[in-house]
Write a protein that holds these residues in place. Structure first.
Motif, short mmCIF file in Angstrom:
data_model
loop_
_atom_site.label_atom_id
_atom_site.label_comp_id
_atom_site.label_asym_id
_atom_site.label_seq_id
_atom_site.Cartn_x
_atom_site.Cartn_y
_atom_site.Cartn_z
N ASP A 174 17.18 9.51 -6.29
CA ASP A 174 17.03 8.07 -6.01
C ASP A 174 16.75 7.82 -4.53
OD1 ASP A 174 17.47 7.50 -8.62
OD2 ASP A 174 19.36 6.43 -8.33
N ALA A 175 15.79 6.95 -4.26
CA ALA A 175 15.48 6.56 -2.88
C ALA A 175 15.09 5.08 -2.89
CB ALA A 175 14.34 7.40 -2.33
N THR A 176 15.25 4.44 -1.75
CA THR A 176 14.99 3.00 -1.69
C THR A 176 13.52 2.74 -1.39
OG1 THR A 176 17.22 2.68 -0.84
CG2 THR A 176 15.68 0.86 -0.53
N LEU A 177 12.96 1.83 -2.17
CA LEU A 177 11.59 1.37 -1.91
C LEU A 177 11.67 0.30 -0.81
CD1 LEU A 177 8.57 1.27 -2.77
CD2 LEU A 177 9.21 -0.52 -4.39
N LYS A 178 11.10 0.59 0.35
CA LYS A 178 11.22 -0.36 1.48
C LYS A 178 10.11 -1.41 1.44
CE LYS A 178 13.02 0.78 5.32
NZ LYS A 178 13.39 1.30 6.63
N SER A 179 8.95 -1.01 0.91
CA SER A 179 7.87 -1.99 0.75
C SER A 179 6.78 -1.38 -0.13
CB SER A 179 7.28 -2.40 2.11
OG SER A 179 6.65 -1.28 2.70
N GLY A 180 5.90 -2.23 -0.61
CA GLY A 180 4.77 -1.75 -1.41
C GLY A 180 5.12 -1.59 -2.88
N CYS A 181 4.28 -0.83 -3.61
CA CYS A 181 4.44 -0.69 -5.06
C CYS A 181 4.41 0.77 -5.48
CB CYS A 181 3.28 -1.28 -5.83
SG CYS A 181 2.79 -2.87 -5.45
N VAL A 182 5.21 1.06 -6.48
CA VAL A 182 5.14 2.36 -7.14
C VAL A 182 5.08 2.12 -8.65
CG1 VAL A 182 6.43 3.55 -5.31
CG2 VAL A 182 7.66 2.63 -7.29
N ARG A 183 4.65 3.14 -9.37
CA ARG A 183 4.60 3.01 -10.82
C ARG A 183 5.58 4.00 -11.45
NH1 ARG A 183 0.62 0.97 -13.67
NH2 ARG A 183 -0.82 1.23 -11.92
N ASP A 184 6.41 3.52 -12.38
CA ASP A 184 7.28 4.40 -13.15
C ASP A 184 6.39 5.07 -14.21
OD1 ASP A 184 9.05 5.54 -15.05
OD2 ASP A 184 10.65 4.20 -14.38
N LEU A 185 6.22 6.38 -14.07
CA LEU A 185 5.26 7.09 -14.92
C LEU A 185 5.71 7.18 -16.38
CD1 LEU A 185 4.50 9.93 -12.38
CD2 LEU A 185 2.89 8.15 -13.10
N ARG A 186 6.99 6.92 -16.63
CA ARG A 186 7.48 7.02 -18.02
C ARG A 186 7.03 5.85 -18.87
NH1 ARG A 186 13.60 7.63 -16.25
NH2 ARG A 186 12.80 5.96 -14.93
N ASN A 187 6.95 4.66 -18.23
CA ASN A 187 6.60 3.48 -19.03
C ASN A 187 5.43 2.71 -18.45
OD1 ASN A 187 7.77 2.33 -16.80
ND2 ASN A 187 9.77 2.06 -17.80
N GLY A 188 4.92 3.14 -17.30
CA GLY A 188 3.77 2.48 -16.69
C GLY A 188 4.13 1.23 -15.89
N ASN A 189 5.42 0.87 -15.87
CA ASN A 189 5.80 -0.36 -15.16
C ASN A 189 5.62 -0.20 -13.65
OD1 ASN A 189 6.51 -1.46 -17.55
ND2 ASN A 189 8.72 -1.18 -17.30
N VAL A 190 5.09 -1.26 -13.04
CA VAL A 190 4.95 -1.26 -11.58
C VAL A 190 6.22 -1.86 -10.97
CG1 VAL A 190 3.68 -2.28 -9.65
CG2 VAL A 190 2.44 -1.33 -11.61
N ILE A 191 6.74 -1.18 -9.95
CA ILE A 191 7.96 -1.65 -9.28
C ILE A 191 7.55 -2.06 -7.86
CG2 ILE A 191 10.27 -0.99 -8.46
CD1 ILE A 191 10.14 1.29 -10.61
N ASN A 192 7.85 -3.32 -7.52
CA ASN A 192 7.44 -3.78 -6.18
C ASN A 192 8.55 -4.58 -5.49
OD1 ASN A 192 7.41 -6.06 -7.65
ND2 ASN A 192 5.22 -6.46 -7.47
N GLU A 193 9.77 -4.39 -5.97
CA GLU A 193 10.87 -5.15 -5.40
C GLU A 193 11.45 -4.41 -4.21
OE1 GLU A 193 14.97 -6.72 -7.19
OE2 GLU A 193 13.29 -6.72 -8.60
#
Ligand code: FES
Length: 371
Positions: free
Chosen positions: A332-351
């Motif tokens: 686990d690591a903190t998303l500080k900015s921008g977007c990543v995609r969870d490859l398991r379900n395709g959901n984009v995380i941008n929070e």
């Protein structure tokens, strides 16, 4: 500042170590014992490599003697193994291939060297008898129930045989091998890990029905008609509807098995063990981006499908990790900015500020990770 150790629950040894820990502070007695024998430590679990044995040209069994903190496993479970390679520390998960009934306090893992796989190749080709590897405690739910299933159907492919082998060995050791059908896929006869042992088992136990299915012709041509199919299953195991299925192998095989049993309304009878997380399709127009690892002050370009753990490792970082398949949350690591995609379900995380599992997330544009 007080020593961090707390008095153990009880027992003479516990009280003794409490007092010796006070003398050893800021380290613990266990750290000094490690210098004498790494297997005596209690602050970390290590295993000594007792024996290496080549199963096939690219698969090797390592016999490991775990240290004092070890507790027994159940057939089908796996462990994390720490592997130091080139000054970096990697962790991979391997199924225990030996049965719990083994009486020499050792376990075995059987590793197949994957083309381009740095860590698996190192374990298969470089690890020497007498070396020590950090290991974790046994984990996993891919196990036979306490009450032996009446009629198991084992389906395995490649190194997916390892948990099944542990189960078979355990059933034989307890003299409780039930009427069993086992379908195993391998490119050729000589690629079958534990091939001799499986054939000997089939000869000795008439109610253990082994079907070895070879997926390549000699010379390397794939034979497409030897893949798992409804027709093949009906032929090899006509009573499949009445069996409890334990399957381990590549994602495509497991997906085919799951959808076949689901279509028959029998999903509850299927138990699968995956090597890696099941990923969804990445959208055609997905893009990667520039990944900034904030604490390391490192910026690299990443595509839309490579997980960020791999991206970080390729950039020379050594993030904490365990399962590499989205289960343990060690990465686990903190998303500080921008977007990543969870490859398991395709959901984009941008929070911003959200914890992400970097082993199952890829860049979905520029992003900054707190690593
Ligand atoms: S390494 Fe286990 S969840 Fe990422």
């Amino acid at each position: 500042m007080e020593p961090k150790s707390q008095e153990p629950a009880g027992g003479l040894l516990g009280r003794l170590s409490y007092f010796t820990d006070m003398l050893a502070w800021p380290l613990r007695t266990s750290h000094y014992l490690e210098l004498v024998n790494p297997l005596w430590t209690t602050h970390a679990l290590q295993a000594r490599v007792e024996k290496v044995w080549d199963e096939t040209k690219d698969a090797r069994t390592l016999t490991l003697r775990p240290g004092l903190n070890w507790r027994g496993h159940r057939a089908g479970q796996h462990i994390r193994v720490g592997v130091p390679v080139g000054g970096m520390h990697y962790t991979r998960t391997y199924t225990i291939s030996s049965p719990p009934e083994r009486d020499d306090d050792c376990i075995t893992i059987t590793v197949k060297a994957h083309p381009g796989g740095r860590i698996s190749s190192h374990l298969v080709r470089q690890v020497k008898v007498g070396s020590y590897l950090p290991i974790g405690l046994p984990q996993g739910e891919f196990m036979l129930p306490d009450a032996t299933p009446v009629q198991p159907l084992f389906i395995s492919a490649g190194s997916g045989i390892t948990p099944i082998m542990s189960m078979l060995r355990s059933l034989v050791a307890r003299d409780r091998l039930p009427p069993t059908v086992h379908v195993h896929y391998a490119p050729h006869d000589y690629d079958v890990i534990f091939g001799k042992e499986l054939k000997a088992l089939a000869e000795k136990h008439p109610h253990y029905h082994l079907h070895l299915v070879f997926t390549q012709e000699l010379g390397g041509q794939a034979t497409g008609n030897n893949r798992f199919s409804a027709e093949q299953l009906n032929e090899l195991c006509p009573d499949w509807r009445h069996r409890e299925v334990y399957a381990c192998g590549p994602a495509s095989l497991l997906a085919a098995i799951e959808s076949h049993w689901q279509a028959a309304g029998l999903s509850r009878h299927v138990h699968v063990e995956r090597f890696r997380a099941a990923f969804s399709e990445i959208p055609q127009d997905a893009v990667g981006g520039r990944v900034s690892f904030a604490r390391s002050e490192l910026v690299v370009d990443a595509d839309s499908s490579t997980n960020l753990l791999r991206v970080a490792e390729d950039a020379g970082l050594n993030p904490n990790h365990g399962c590499r398949m989205g289960i343990c949350h060690t990465c686990d690591a903190t998303l500080k900015s921008g977007c990543v995609r969870d490859l398991r379900n395709g959901n984009v995380i941008n929070e911003t500020g959200q914890l992400i599992q970097i082993c199952v997330c890829a860049a979905a544009g520029d992003c900054e990770i707190d690593l």
